[in-house]
Write an enzyme that holds these catalytic residues in place. Sequence first.
Site, mmCIF file in Angstrom:
data_model
loop_
_atom_site.group_PDB
_atom_site.id
_atom_site.type_symbol
_atom_site.label_atom_id
_atom_site.label_comp_id
_atom_site.label_asym_id
_atom_site.label_seq_id
_atom_site.Cartn_x
_atom_site.Cartn_y
_atom_site.Cartn_z
ATOM 1 N N LYS A 2 1.893 9.426 -0.245
ATOM 2 C CA LYS A 2 0.755 8.712 0.013
ATOM 3 C C LYS A 2 0.181 9.525 1.257
ATOM 4 O O LYS A 2 0.589 9.410 2.060
ATOM 5 C CB LYS A 2 1.098 7.248 0.357
ATOM 6 C CG LYS A 2 -0.342 6.520 0.673
ATOM 7 C CD LYS A 2 0.199 4.935 0.780
ATOM 8 C CE LYS A 2 -0.875 3.948 1.398
ATOM 9 N NZ LYS A 2 -0.417 2.707 1.628
ATOM 10 N N LEU A 50 7.026 8.276 -0.416
ATOM 11 C CA LEU A 50 7.569 6.957 -1.135
ATOM 12 C C LEU A 50 8.247 7.172 -2.424
ATOM 13 O O LEU A 50 8.070 8.080 -2.682
ATOM 14 C CB LEU A 50 6.232 6.153 -1.437
ATOM 15 C CG LEU A 50 5.377 5.829 -0.167
ATOM 16 C CD1 LEU A 50 4.199 5.471 -0.584
ATOM 17 C CD2 LEU A 50 5.891 4.604 0.437
ATOM 18 N N GLU A 51 8.817 6.119 -2.604
ATOM 19 C CA GLU A 51 9.651 6.012 -3.844
ATOM 20 C C GLU A 51 8.489 6.094 -5.024
ATOM 21 O O GLU A 51 7.602 5.744 -4.670
ATOM 22 C CB GLU A 51 10.404 4.654 -4.142
ATOM 23 C CG GLU A 51 11.079 4.324 -5.436
ATOM 24 C CD GLU A 51 11.873 3.043 -5.500
ATOM 25 O OE1 GLU A 51 12.402 2.861 -6.574
ATOM 26 O OE2 GLU A 51 11.718 2.329 -4.493
ATOM 27 N N PHE A 52 8.837 6.869 -6.141
ATOM 28 C CA PHE A 52 7.989 7.023 -7.259
ATOM 29 C C PHE A 52 7.859 5.942 -8.038
ATOM 30 O O PHE A 52 9.014 5.405 -8.715
ATOM 31 C CB PHE A 52 8.210 8.290 -7.918
ATOM 32 C CG PHE A 52 7.400 8.760 -9.226
ATOM 33 C CD1 PHE A 52 5.814 8.476 -8.919
ATOM 34 C CD2 PHE A 52 7.611 8.770 -10.451
ATOM 35 C CE1 PHE A 52 5.113 8.844 -9.709
ATOM 36 C CE2 PHE A 52 7.255 9.006 -11.462
ATOM 37 C CZ PHE A 52 5.681 8.964 -11.308
ATOM 38 N N ALA A 53 6.811 5.363 -8.378
ATOM 39 C CA ALA A 53 6.533 4.198 -9.404
ATOM 40 C C ALA A 53 5.884 4.426 -10.577
ATOM 41 O O ALA A 53 4.576 4.717 -10.547
ATOM 42 C CB ALA A 53 5.897 2.893 -8.660
ATOM 43 N N ASP A 96 0.581 -10.196 2.091
ATOM 44 C CA ASP A 96 -0.633 -9.772 1.365
ATOM 45 C C ASP A 96 -0.038 -9.615 -0.089
ATOM 46 O O ASP A 96 0.044 -8.287 -0.732
ATOM 47 C CB ASP A 96 -1.187 -8.375 2.059
ATOM 48 C CG ASP A 96 -2.491 -8.111 1.400
ATOM 49 O OD1 ASP A 96 -3.246 -9.008 0.843
ATOM 50 O OD2 ASP A 96 -2.898 -6.977 1.702
ATOM 51 N N LYS A 98 -0.410 -9.570 -4.142
ATOM 52 C CA LYS A 98 -1.415 -9.650 -4.758
ATOM 53 C C LYS A 98 -0.952 -8.551 -5.854
ATOM 54 O O LYS A 98 -0.246 -7.571 -5.695
ATOM 55 C CB LYS A 98 -2.747 -9.253 -4.486
ATOM 56 C CG LYS A 98 -2.879 -8.042 -3.438
ATOM 57 C CD LYS A 98 -4.299 -8.006 -2.871
ATOM 58 C CE LYS A 98 -4.474 -6.899 -1.988
ATOM 59 N NZ LYS A 98 -5.703 -6.536 -1.524
ATOM 60 N N GLU A 100 -2.546 -5.754 -6.598
ATOM 61 C CA GLU A 100 -2.757 -4.424 -6.271
ATOM 62 C C GLU A 100 -1.861 -3.968 -5.301
ATOM 63 O O GLU A 100 -1.634 -2.629 -5.272
ATOM 64 C CB GLU A 100 -4.192 -4.494 -5.384
ATOM 65 C CG GLU A 100 -5.581 -4.925 -6.198
ATOM 66 C CD GLU A 100 -5.827 -6.337 -6.118
ATOM 67 O OE1 GLU A 100 -7.112 -6.522 -5.978
ATOM 68 O OE2 GLU A 100 -4.755 -7.068 -6.101
ATOM 69 N N ASN A 101 -0.741 -4.769 -4.563
ATOM 70 C CA ASN A 101 -0.010 -4.169 -4.049
ATOM 71 C C ASN A 101 1.716 -4.555 -4.490
ATOM 72 O O ASN A 101 2.589 -4.380 -4.057
ATOM 73 C CB ASN A 101 0.309 -5.222 -2.568
ATOM 74 C CG ASN A 101 -0.958 -4.961 -1.638
ATOM 75 O OD1 ASN A 101 -1.617 -3.862 -1.870
ATOM 76 N ND2 ASN A 101 -1.398 -5.884 -0.760
ATOM 77 N N ASP A 114 3.028 -1.765 0.040
ATOM 78 C CA ASP A 114 1.843 -2.043 0.946
ATOM 79 C C ASP A 114 2.388 -3.289 2.091
ATOM 80 O O ASP A 114 1.740 -4.477 1.858
ATOM 81 C CB ASP A 114 0.650 -2.572 0.362
ATOM 82 C CG ASP A 114 -0.552 -2.280 1.085
ATOM 83 O OD1 ASP A 114 -0.452 -2.277 2.437
ATOM 84 O OD2 ASP A 114 -1.746 -1.964 0.584
ATOM 85 N N THR A 132 -5.621 -11.418 1.404
ATOM 86 C CA THR A 132 -6.756 -11.404 0.629
ATOM 87 C C THR A 132 -7.205 -12.703 0.362
ATOM 88 O O THR A 132 -6.423 -13.698 0.227
ATOM 89 C CB THR A 132 -6.102 -10.705 -0.590
ATOM 90 O OG1 THR A 132 -5.689 -9.367 -0.423
ATOM 91 C CG2 THR A 132 -7.188 -10.526 -1.686
#
Length: 234
Positions: A2, A50-53, A96, A98, A100-101, A114, A132
Site C-alpha cells: 500500500k 501488507l498481506e495479499f488479499a 470503522d 464496513k 470497504e474495510n 484499515d 463512517t
Amino acid sequence: MKVLFKKQLMDSKVEHQLRREIEIQSRMRHPSILRLFGYFHDSDKIYLILEFAAKGEVFKDLNRVHRYDDKTASKHVADVASALHYCHTKNVIHRDIKPENLLLDLNGRIKVSDFGWSVHAPSGKRETLCGTLDYLPPEMVDGKQHNHTADNWALGVLAFEFLTGRPPFEAKNQKETYKKITNLDFTFPNYVSKEARDFITKLLLKDPKKRMDLLQVPLHPWITKYADKPLTNK
C-alpha cells in the site's frame, strides 16, 4: 503493498491516524485480520507491506452480487466477529467496520483491514466522533462516551447491509441518518430470514450494555444454521 503520499497525509492532517494504524495493525495476529508486516519510506511516499488479499474488497464483491445469501453473509459476519473479539481482548476498538474495510483472501475468507480509526483503549471509554456515518452507534451520534460495543453495533449494521445491499439507517442527508440511528428507525425487507432478524436486532440496541456479546455470535442460530466455523487463533 500500500503506497501513501506524504503530502496528501499532511494536507489531510491524518499523519497521527497512519502512525496509530501501523502501531496497532502490526501487532495483530489473527487469521481474519490482514497482517501488516512492516513499512518503509522515501522522501515522498510511505510503503506499507501488507498481506495479499487475492479477492479484493468485500465492498466491490457485494456490489457485484447486490446482496449476500444467509450462508455467505453469516460466514463473513462470524469471521468479522471473531476478529473483533480478538481486538477487544487486546483493548483495541476498530471503530470503522464496513464493507470497504474488509478484504477477501484466496479462499474467500474475511480479512479485517484499515485500522486508521482504531484506538488502543485500556480504560475502555472514548469520546471521539469517528468512523463512517451509516455505521455510527447512537452513543456517538448523541455525543456520549463509547467503548468496544461500538464495534458490536457496527457488526449488526454490517449484517444488515450484507443481506440487503444497503445500510439500515440510510437516508437522504446526515441529519436524517442521525435521526434514524437515534430512533432505531429501520425495517427488514420480507426476504430477510427470522434468524438473521433476531441476530441483527440483538446487536442494534440503543443501550450498549444490552448488545449481544461477541462470544455469543458463533452460538446464535443464524450462525450455527448457515455459517462455516469462524477462523480463530489456535
